[in-house]
Design a protein around this motif. Structure first.
Motif, PDB file in Angstrom:
ATOM      1  N   ALA A  87      10.135   1.567  -0.839  1.00 51.20           N
ATOM      2  CA  ALA A  87       8.846   2.257  -0.770  1.00 51.20           C
ATOM      3  C   ALA A  87       8.072   1.884   0.490  1.00 51.20           C
ATOM      4  CB  ALA A  87       8.012   1.932  -2.010  1.00 51.20           C
ATOM      5  N   ARG A  88       8.298   0.680   0.979  1.00 46.45           N
ATOM      6  CA  ARG A  88       7.591   0.197   2.179  1.00 46.45           C
ATOM      7  C   ARG A  88       8.480   0.229   3.417  1.00 46.45           C
ATOM      8  NH1 ARG A  88       5.667  -1.914  -2.307  1.00 46.45           N
ATOM      9  NH2 ARG A  88       3.453  -2.428  -2.520  1.00 46.45           N
ATOM     10  N   LYS A  89       9.677   0.824   3.256  1.00 48.35           N
ATOM     11  CA  LYS A  89      10.644   0.940   4.365  1.00 48.35           C
ATOM     12  C   LYS A  89      10.938  -0.424   4.989  1.00 48.35           C
ATOM     13  CE  LYS A  89       9.661   5.749   5.591  1.00 48.35           C
ATOM     14  NZ  LYS A  89       8.835   6.037   4.394  1.00 48.35           N
ATOM     15  N   GLY A 136       0.542   1.094   8.250  1.00 47.48           N
ATOM     16  CA  GLY A 136      -0.765   1.732   8.358  1.00 47.48           C
ATOM     17  C   GLY A 136      -1.868   0.727   8.627  1.00 47.48           C
ATOM     18  N   GLY A 137      -1.527  -0.328   9.352  1.00 45.21           N
ATOM     19  CA  GLY A 137      -2.510  -1.345   9.681  1.00 45.21           C
ATOM     20  C   GLY A 137      -2.789  -2.331   8.557  1.00 45.21           C
ATOM     21  N   VAL A 138      -2.114  -2.153   7.437  1.00 46.27           N
ATOM     22  CA  VAL A 138      -2.316  -3.032   6.273  1.00 46.27           C
ATOM     23  C   VAL A 138      -1.132  -3.993   6.169  1.00 46.27           C
ATOM     24  CG1 VAL A 138      -2.592  -3.131   3.777  1.00 46.27           C
ATOM     25  CG2 VAL A 138      -3.613  -1.239   5.084  1.00 46.27           C
ATOM     26  N   PRO A 139      -1.394  -5.297   6.028  1.00 41.88           N
ATOM     27  CA  PRO A 139      -0.286  -6.252   5.934  1.00 41.88           C
ATOM     28  C   PRO A 139       0.504  -6.089   4.638  1.00 41.88           C
ATOM     29  CG  PRO A 139      -2.367  -7.350   5.483  1.00 41.88           C
ATOM     30  CD  PRO A 139      -2.706  -5.972   5.982  1.00 41.88           C
TER      31      PRO A 139
END
Length: 223
Positions: free
Chosen positions: A72-74, A126-129
Motif C-alpha cells: 500500500a505504501r510502495k 506525500g511529505g509524510v514520514p
C-alpha cells in the motif's frame, strides 16, 4: 560456533539446570547470560586465554512486516531492511522468512526494544514520514539454533577453556575451580543452574602426582 580443530582446551564445562523443570525457559536461551557473565568471569582467571561458548541462542529482534501494508505504501522488503540496517540494526544477510502472510526480518545490534525499531523512518510518502510501525511490528526473540550442546541427553551450553602457553596448568586449573565453585554457590545455584565439569586435563597429572606421593611414602616406610 562449532569448536575449532585447533582449540586446545584444558577444561570444558556445561551449564544446565540442577533439576529438570518443564516450566523453566530452555537452557539455550541463557546464552546471553553465559557470554556476558560466566565467560568473562572465567577469562579473568590468570593464565586463561579464552573461554569459548558453544550452543544456545542469542537474543535478536524480529520484525514482522505486513506485505499488504508494504504494498500500500510502495515499500519493498529490501527498502525496509536497508532502513533498519542504516540505523545499526545489523540485519542478518539473507535472513528473511516469508510465511503466514508476514515477512520476518531478523536484526541484531543496537536495537534493544521493539519501540527502537518501530520508530525508524523508512521513507516519505506525500511529505509524510512512513514509520516502521506503519508496516508491521517488532518482537524480541531468539536466533535460529545453529550449534547445539547436550549433557546426558539434555540441552546445555558448553564452555571450552584455553590457557596461555606459558601458564602453569595446575595453577590455572585451581583458579578455574575456585571461580566455578564461587559462581555456582553465589550466582547459578540460586537460579536453579549449575556449571558442571565435563573435562579436566589435570586429572591425569593430579592422579599421577598422588600415586607418586604414595610410592614415595611407602618406599620411605619400607626403607
Amino acid at each position: 560456533r562449532a569448536p575449532s580443530s585447533k582449540t586446545q582446551s584444558i577444561a570444558r564445562f556445561a551449564l544446565s539446570y540442577i533439576e529438570k523443570d518443564s516450566t523453566a525457559e530452555p537452557i539455550s536461551q541463557k546464552l546471553d547470560f553465559v557470554e556476558d557473565v560466566i565467560a568473562p568471569e572465567l577469562e579473568r582467571v590468570p593464565g586463561i586465554s579464552s573461554a569459548q561458548v558453544f550452543g544456545g541462542r542469542r537474543h535478536e529482534m524480529h520484525f514482522y512486516a505486513n506485505p499488504v501494508e508494504l504494498a500500500a505504501r510502495k515499500i519493498t522488503i529490501a527498502q525496509l531492511a536497508n532502513s533498519l540496517d542504516s540505523e545499526n540494526a545489523s540485519v542478518s544477510g539473507g535472513d528473511f522468512d516469508e510465511g503466514k502472510g508476514n515477512y520476518i526480518v531478523r536484526t541484531a545490534g543496537e536495537y534493544r526494544t521493539a519501540e527502537d525499531i518501530e520508530k525508524v523512518v523508512i521513507g516519505f510518502r506525500g511529505g509524510v514520514p512512513v514509520f516502521v510501525r506503519d508496516v508491521g511490528y517488532a518482537r524480541l526473540s531468539f536466533e535460529k539454533k545453529r550449534v547445539q550442546a547436550y549433557l546426558n541427553g539434555e540441552e546445555a551450553i558448553a564452555l571450552f577453556i584455553s590457557k596461555t602457553p606459558e601458564a602453569n596448568l595446575i595453577a590455572v586449573m585451581e583458579g578455574i575451580d575456585e571461580v566455578v565453585l564461587r559462581m555456582n554457590e553465589q550466582i547459578l545455584n540460586p537460579q536453579g543452574l549449575e556449571l558442571i565439569t565435563i573435562f579436566d586435563s589435570t586429572e591425569y597429572i593430579r592422579s599421577s602426582m598422588d600415586l607418586l606421593s604414595q610410592s614415595v611414602y611407602i618406599g620411605a616406610a619400607m626403607a
